[in-house]
Each structure stands twice: as structure tokens, then as C-alpha cells.
Scaffold this motif. Structure first.
Motif, PDB file in Angstrom:
ATOM      1  N   VAL A 254       0.848  -1.197   0.000  1.00  0.00           N
ATOM      2  CA  VAL A 254       0.000   0.000   0.000  1.00  0.00           C
ATOM      3  C   VAL A 254       0.885   1.250   0.000  1.00  0.00           C
ATOM      4  O   VAL A 254       2.058   1.203   0.348  1.00  0.00           O
ATOM      5  CB  VAL A 254      -0.960   0.030   1.213  1.00  0.00           C
ATOM      6  N   ASP A 267      -4.535   0.689  -6.627  1.00  0.00           N
ATOM      7  CA  ASP A 267      -4.531  -0.718  -6.278  1.00  0.00           C
ATOM      8  C   ASP A 267      -3.895  -1.497  -7.434  1.00  0.00           C
ATOM      9  O   ASP A 267      -4.394  -1.468  -8.559  1.00  0.00           O
ATOM     10  CB  ASP A 267      -5.978  -1.202  -6.071  1.00  0.00           C
ATOM     11  N   ARG A 274      -7.662   3.953  -4.944  1.00  0.00           N
ATOM     12  CA  ARG A 274      -8.257   3.415  -3.712  1.00  0.00           C
ATOM     13  C   ARG A 274      -7.876   4.306  -2.537  1.00  0.00           C
ATOM     14  O   ARG A 274      -6.792   4.887  -2.499  1.00  0.00           O
ATOM     15  CB  ARG A 274      -7.794   1.979  -3.452  1.00  0.00           C
ATOM     16  N   PHE A 276      -6.507   3.922   0.515  1.00  0.00           N
ATOM     17  CA  PHE A 276      -5.837   2.756   1.090  1.00  0.00           C
ATOM     18  C   PHE A 276      -5.780   2.743   2.617  1.00  0.00           C
ATOM     19  O   PHE A 276      -5.523   1.700   3.215  1.00  0.00           O
ATOM     20  CB  PHE A 276      -4.424   2.600   0.510  1.00  0.00           C
ATOM     21  N   ARG A 277      -6.064   3.867   3.258  1.00  0.00           N
ATOM     22  CA  ARG A 277      -5.984   3.893   4.720  1.00  0.00           C
ATOM     23  C   ARG A 277      -7.073   3.046   5.376  1.00  0.00           C
ATOM     24  O   ARG A 277      -7.009   2.780   6.576  1.00  0.00           O
ATOM     25  CB  ARG A 277      -6.040   5.334   5.243  1.00  0.00           C
ATOM     26  N   ASP A 279      -7.963   0.081   3.797  1.00  0.00           N
ATOM     27  CA  ASP A 279      -7.784  -1.211   3.153  1.00  0.00           C
ATOM     28  C   ASP A 279      -7.364  -2.276   4.176  1.00  0.00           C
ATOM     29  O   ASP A 279      -6.620  -1.980   5.115  1.00  0.00           O
ATOM     30  CB  ASP A 279      -6.712  -1.090   2.066  1.00  0.00           C
ATOM     31  N   PRO A 280      -7.825  -3.515   4.027  1.00  0.00           N
ATOM     32  CA  PRO A 280      -7.428  -4.585   4.948  1.00  0.00           C
ATOM     33  C   PRO A 280      -5.900  -4.760   5.048  1.00  0.00           C
ATOM     34  O   PRO A 280      -5.385  -5.103   6.113  1.00  0.00           O
ATOM     35  CB  PRO A 280      -8.085  -5.835   4.342  1.00  0.00           C
ATOM     36  N   LYS A 281      -5.189  -4.510   3.942  1.00  0.00           N
ATOM     37  CA  LYS A 281      -3.728  -4.637   3.978  1.00  0.00           C
ATOM     38  C   LYS A 281      -3.110  -3.552   4.868  1.00  0.00           C
ATOM     39  O   LYS A 281      -2.136  -3.803   5.576  1.00  0.00           O
ATOM     40  CB  LYS A 281      -3.150  -4.555   2.568  1.00  0.00           C
ATOM     41  N   TYR A 282      -3.705  -2.357   4.819  1.00  0.00           N
ATOM     42  CA  TYR A 282      -3.195  -1.286   5.678  1.00  0.00           C
ATOM     43  C   TYR A 282      -3.489  -1.586   7.142  1.00  0.00           C
ATOM     44  O   TYR A 282      -2.708  -1.237   8.029  1.00  0.00           O
ATOM     45  CB  TYR A 282      -3.802   0.056   5.272  1.00  0.00           C
ATOM     46  N   LYS A 283      -4.616  -2.237   7.385  1.00  0.00           N
ATOM     47  CA  LYS A 283      -4.925  -2.663   8.751  1.00  0.00           C
ATOM     48  C   LYS A 283      -3.798  -3.556   9.280  1.00  0.00           C
ATOM     49  O   LYS A 283      -3.386  -3.433  10.443  1.00  0.00           O
ATOM     50  CB  LYS A 283      -6.250  -3.418   8.786  1.00  0.00           C
ATOM     51  N   VAL A 518     -14.095   1.772  10.125  1.00  0.00           N
ATOM     52  CA  VAL A 518     -14.107   1.937   8.668  1.00  0.00           C
ATOM     53  C   VAL A 518     -15.442   2.523   8.217  1.00  0.00           C
ATOM     54  O   VAL A 518     -15.490   3.451   7.394  1.00  0.00           O
ATOM     55  CB  VAL A 518     -13.833   0.591   7.962  1.00  0.00           C
ATOM     56  N   GLU A 522     -16.050   6.043   6.254  1.00  0.00           N
ATOM     57  CA  GLU A 522     -16.725   6.020   4.953  1.00  0.00           C
ATOM     58  C   GLU A 522     -17.946   6.932   4.957  1.00  0.00           C
ATOM     59  O   GLU A 522     -18.212   7.636   3.970  1.00  0.00           O
ATOM     60  CB  GLU A 522     -17.135   4.587   4.608  1.00  0.00           C
TER      61      GLU A 522
END
Length: 543
Positions: A254, A267, A274, A276-277, A279-283, A518, A522
Motif C-alpha cells: 500500500v 490498487d 483506492r 488505502f488507509r 484497506d485490509p492490507k493497511y490494517k 471503517v 466512509e
């Protein structure tokens, strides 16, 4: 309050009327209007090429941002004394600490009490667009074409620089702080450093993955590596948690467009923008940093610590890892080397800690109070060429620097190895004023000899090169309504994210609440945020 507001409106109206009044007359090169008599006097005194820039001496005054480590009297430094003689232009620098810069700059613009220009004043793009359209900042398109050959050459060479510097109305209102895109150590700026001698004592190899980095920090915490009989080693310390996240997030794929875009990237799987903050990967990035914090591997003072406090700790030889320009120049730290991109748990490996080459769009701005715009443009453009840049960053040959037989430039021993124990930056203060950054100019390795050009920093650039971001975005410029959205709703989103990420990292809020967090962000307007970004991105691509 109403009276102040009325006065402000009246001043604005008078200013606007004054600008409009000249529209029927002769237009100056920069798109501003001037009276025929004053323009003739200015032209008579102006040399379009060579030195001096003006035949008879003139004075200019600049609102000037200043780092705490810099000198308190710019006019007395070698560079500015010499340049005043060369150019016939004496500049009075009104110094404003960077800590209070934004407040005082905004106040000066609001009440109309501003001088000939803003120098190292970190003028944001939103203000360039706003005050440029109002006529407070001079339009520089024609002035650059006619009197700024050095900047013009860069704009032609790097189309993305021209895109980023051009406001939505099609005009350029500033000279930037521009780092050569080929000078990667400078774009990295503040690498992630660890100690080689401690690695050796621990019998560990250089960390190549996020897991190996964790194991190194863990070993530092458990070992008296400085040999003072105390367990006082701090595995990682810095100023704020964000620099560490920016160094690590590429290990989860990310932040794929660089440090100029802290919330939106592309992405790689969908090739779409995206946020990205969320995003599950950022989590997972945050979960990793939380693990470090929870196990005492991150300095407990990380969220409030200032640079001076960090460097004081560094001087005690207790830091296992840190992020700053270079430990050697900042706190005389020895045996540190920088890490390249770390590989993450899913095989991602991207060096994301890369700044936009145009670091500050509004590094230098000329105002409508300036009676010598042509001369001022020539004065600043000199520093965007090799000769002027060498002079600006290195000083005077034989005084502050020498040239080796192979053509390399080096500071004199008094600066490199100061007999009074001063750091490089401290020893430079009587010669130059670029320390602290934000300066207008063009930075290349051959004449910039800050900490980014030391062997350790060059080595970081070489490590990062294979995994660097290939499509690095410059900054986007927003329309007025987009700016208003970003400064209101966008700012609220940024603030909430920053607050909540700190709470996730410290454990004040458990990750079991991530989904509800999240949804809350949103609902604040992330969809609109992305639409604004997409519109700015399309203009950027098609500019």
C-alpha cells in the motif's frame, strides 16, 4: 469583529480595483499591470543577462521561513553577502520560525501586510491558486519564459514538474523546491537506520523482512548492547509514528504512489484509485506496528517527541533504530546504516518512503507589492542553474569548499570535521542558509553535500533503487470547490484517521472495532473524497 471584516473587504476591493484599473494600459511580462513611468524606470535599471542584475542597487524584503538550527541573521552569511555584491540586490530576510510559519503567513496574507516576496515560506498549492487568482501573487508564465532560463529548462525536461507547478487556471505563481528525480537518496530523505555494531554483537544479519526487523528490535530490548550495565537501549525511536508507517507500508503493498499521497494510491490488482488507509492490507500494517509498541520495542515518547529530544537520546548511544536524515549529522551517531525495502508477510516488497521531487510548490512567491518583478525573477532563477546552485549549497570555493582532482566538491575541514565538535549543519550556518529545507532551488548530488550525500545515504539509495516506486505521483492541484471540500470534510477525515490510528497502535482501541471505524470514516464522505481525487488526477494526467 464586523468592523475588521468590513475593513478586510474594503482592502480587498481597493486591491482588486487597482489591479483592474491597469487592464486598459500596458501589461508587464508577468501578467501584472504597471504604470508606464514606473515600468520605464525599472526597465532602465534592469540588465536582462549577466551580473549585476540591476545597474543601480535595489532592496527587496522577503517573508522567510527559518529552521531552529539555522542562523538568526541570513544577511550576514557568506552566500547572501556575496550575492548582494554580485547582483546589486540587497535582500532583507524577515525571519519567521517554521513552528509559527503557517499562522503568521496566513495573517500577513489576510491583512495585506506582506513584503515583496515569500521565501522558504512553504506556500501550499491551495494558497497559490487562491491568491494567484486574486492578483496578490504575480503570474509568472511570461516572466519565466523571458527571464528564468534555468527554471524553464527544468520545466521542459520534466513535464510532471510543469504539471504540478501549474495551477488549475493555467498559470504558474511560484518557484519550487525541486529535487532531481535521479537523486534517490534525496527523495528518500529520512531512511530507517539501524546499528551495524549491534547487529554484529547479536550475531544477526541485515533485516530483509518485517519479521527479521521485529527480531532485531526484540533482541535490542533484551541486551545491554552499549555495555553500560543498564537495560536502557531503545529499540526504535523517532518523532511521531507516521514516518515508521511510511517506511513499512510497502511491505504490505500500500502507498504505491509515494509520500505526496498519504491517503490515496492505485490498487495494483485493479489499477483503480483506492483510499488505502481503510484497506485490509493497511490494517495489517497497523497491527504490526501495534505489536512493536505493545512489546516495548517502540519508544513510549514517540507520539510527542521533538527532534531535539530524539537527538539527545541518540547522543547517549541508546537507539537501535531510528528515522532521520542521518544519525552522523544529527547527533554524531556512529555505525548506523539504512535499510532497503523490507519484504512483508505476503511477499510484497516496495520502497514507498519516496517524496515528491517537487517538495514545496510555493518555495518562492513574488507579490504584487514587488516593484522589481523582472529583477526578482532573475535573482531567484540563478539558483536553479549549476553555477548558482553550487554557490547556494556549497558557498565559495577556497573558503567553504574545495574541488578534488577528479572534480568532486567537498566542504573544508572546518565544516566536515569541526574542531569545536559542531555537527555539519551547525558548522555551515555562517556560510549558507539551506539547512532545514523548504528552500527554492534545484538539488542534485554533484553540488548538494548535505547528509543525503554521505556514503551511508548513497548506500540506502542503491538498496532502494530496485524496489522503488516506478510511477511516482507529483502533487495534484485542486479547483476552488475541491479545495474547500479537502480543507473541510477531507481535513476532518484526516484528523479522525490520525487519532484512531494512534489509538489502534497504542491499544487504546482494540482492532475488533476496525470494521465500525471503517464505516464511520466512509460515512464522513470517502466516496466524495475519491471523486475529487479522481477529477484532480484526470487533470494531472491530461495537463
Amino acid at each position: 469583529m464586523q468592523r475588521k471584516k468590513w475593513i478586510t473587504i474594503m482592502l480587498s476591493s481597493v486591491m482588486t480595483a487597482g489591479l483592474l484599473q491597469g487592464c486598459g494600459g500596458q501589461e508587464a511580462a508577468g501578467g501584472t499591470t504597471t504604470g508606464g513611468e514606473s515600468e520605464a524606470k525599472t526597465t532602465d535599471n534592469f540588465n536582462p543577462t549577466g551580473m549585476p542584475i540591476v545597474k543601480e542597487p535595489i532592496e527587496l524584503t522577503f517573508f522567510t521561513g527559518k529552521a531552529a538550527t539555522n542562523t538568526n541573521n541570513f544577511e550576514e552569511t557568506l552566500v547572501w553577502k556575496e550575492y548582494a555584491k554580485m547582483s546589486n540586490i540587497k535582500v532583507n530576510f524577515q525571519l519567521v520560525p517554521f513552528e509559527s510559519l503557517t499562522e503568521k503567513r496566513n495573517l500577513a496574507l489576510a491583512n495585506g501586510d506582506y513584503p515583496d516576496g515569500f521565501y522558504t515560506a512553504r506556500m501550499p498549492a491551495s494558497d497559490l491558486a487562491k491568491y494567484g487568482e486574486q492578483g496578490v501573487f504575480l503570474k509568472l508564465n511570461d516572466l519565466i519564459d523571458q527571464h528564468a532560463p534555468n527554471l524553464k529548462a527544468l520545466l521542459d525536461k520534466y513535464p510532471d514538474l510543469r504539471k504540478a507547478l501549474t495551477m488549475p487556471d493555467g498559470n504558474i505563481y511560484s518557484f519550487p523546491s525541486f529535487y532531481s528525480p535521479e537523486f534517490l537518496p534525496m527523495l528518500i530523505g529520512t531512511p530507517l537506520w539501524i546499528k551495524q555494531d549491534w547487529l554484529d554483537k547479536l550475531n544477526l544479519s541485515e533485516p530483509k523482512t518485517t519479521e527479521e526487523f521485529y527480531q532485531y528490535l526484540k533482541a535490542v530490548k533484551e541486551t545491554d548492547l552499549n555495555g553500560n550495565g543498564q537495560m536502557d537501549e531503545i529499540p526504535y525511536s523517532g518523532t511521531g509514528i507516521e514516518p515508521l508507517i511510511d517506511q513499512l507500508k510497502g511491505a504490505w503493498g500500500v502507498g504505491t504512489r509515494g509520500l505526496g499521497h498519504k491517503f490515496v494510491d492505485v490498487d495494483p490488482e485493479t489499477n483503480k484509485l483506492r483510499f488505502f488507509r481503510l484497506d485490509p492490507k493497511y490494517k495489517e500494517v497497523l497491527e504490526y506496528v501495534h505489536k512493536l509498541y505493545a512489546e516495548g520495542l517502540i519508544d513510549k515518547d514517540i507520539f510527542t517527541q521533538k527532534s531535539s529530544e530524539l537527538y539527545a537520546k541518540g547522543g547517549k548511544d541508546i537507539l537501535g533504530a531510528t528515522i532521520n536524515p542521518n544519525p552522523k549529522t544529527q547527533f554524531n551517531g556512529e555505525n548506523y546504516f539504512g535499510l532497503g525495502a523490507l519484504e512483508g508477510p505476503h511477499g510484497d516488497k516496495l520502497y514507498t518512503h519516496i517524496k515528491v521531487p517537487m517538495v514545496w510548490p510555493g518555495a518562492f512567491v513574488i507579490t504584487n507589492n514587488n516593484k522589481h518583478p523582472e529583477a526578482t525573477v532573475r535573482w531567484i532563477d540563478y539558483f536553479f542553474g549549476d553555477e548558482g546552485a553550487t554557490f547556494y549549497f556549497m558557498g565559495k570555493e577556497g573558503v567553504s569548499y574545495t574541488q578534488t582532482p577528479d572534480g568532486k566538491l567537498e566542504f573544508v575541514d572546518e565544516i566536515k570535521n569541526n574542531p569545536e565538535g559542531l555537527t555539519l549543519d551547525q558548522a555551515l550556518t555562517k556560510y549558507v542558509t539551506w539547512m532545514g529545507g523548504s528552500y527554492p532551488g534545484y538539488v542534485q548530488e554533484k553540488y548538494f553535500k548535505g547528509s543525503e550525500t554521505l556514503p551511508e545515504s548513497i548506500a540506502v539509495g542503491q538498496k532502494a533503487e530496485p524496489d522503488r516506486i516506478k510511477d511516482l505521483w507529483y502533487s495534484f492541484n485542486f479547483l476552488q470547490d475541491e479545495t474547500e471540500f479537502m480543507q473541510s470534510t477531507g481535513s476532518d477525515i484526516h484528523t479522525l484517521i490520525k487519532e484512531m490510528e494512534a489509538k489502534f497502535i497504542t491499544g487504546a482501541v482494540p482492532f475488533s472495532e476496525w470494521d465500525s471505524y471503517v464505516k464511520k470514516v466512509e460515512n464522513m464522505g470517502v466516496d466524495k473524497y475519491l471523486k475529487v481525487y479522481e477529477a484532480a488526477y484526470e487533470r494531472y494526467k491530461n495537463s
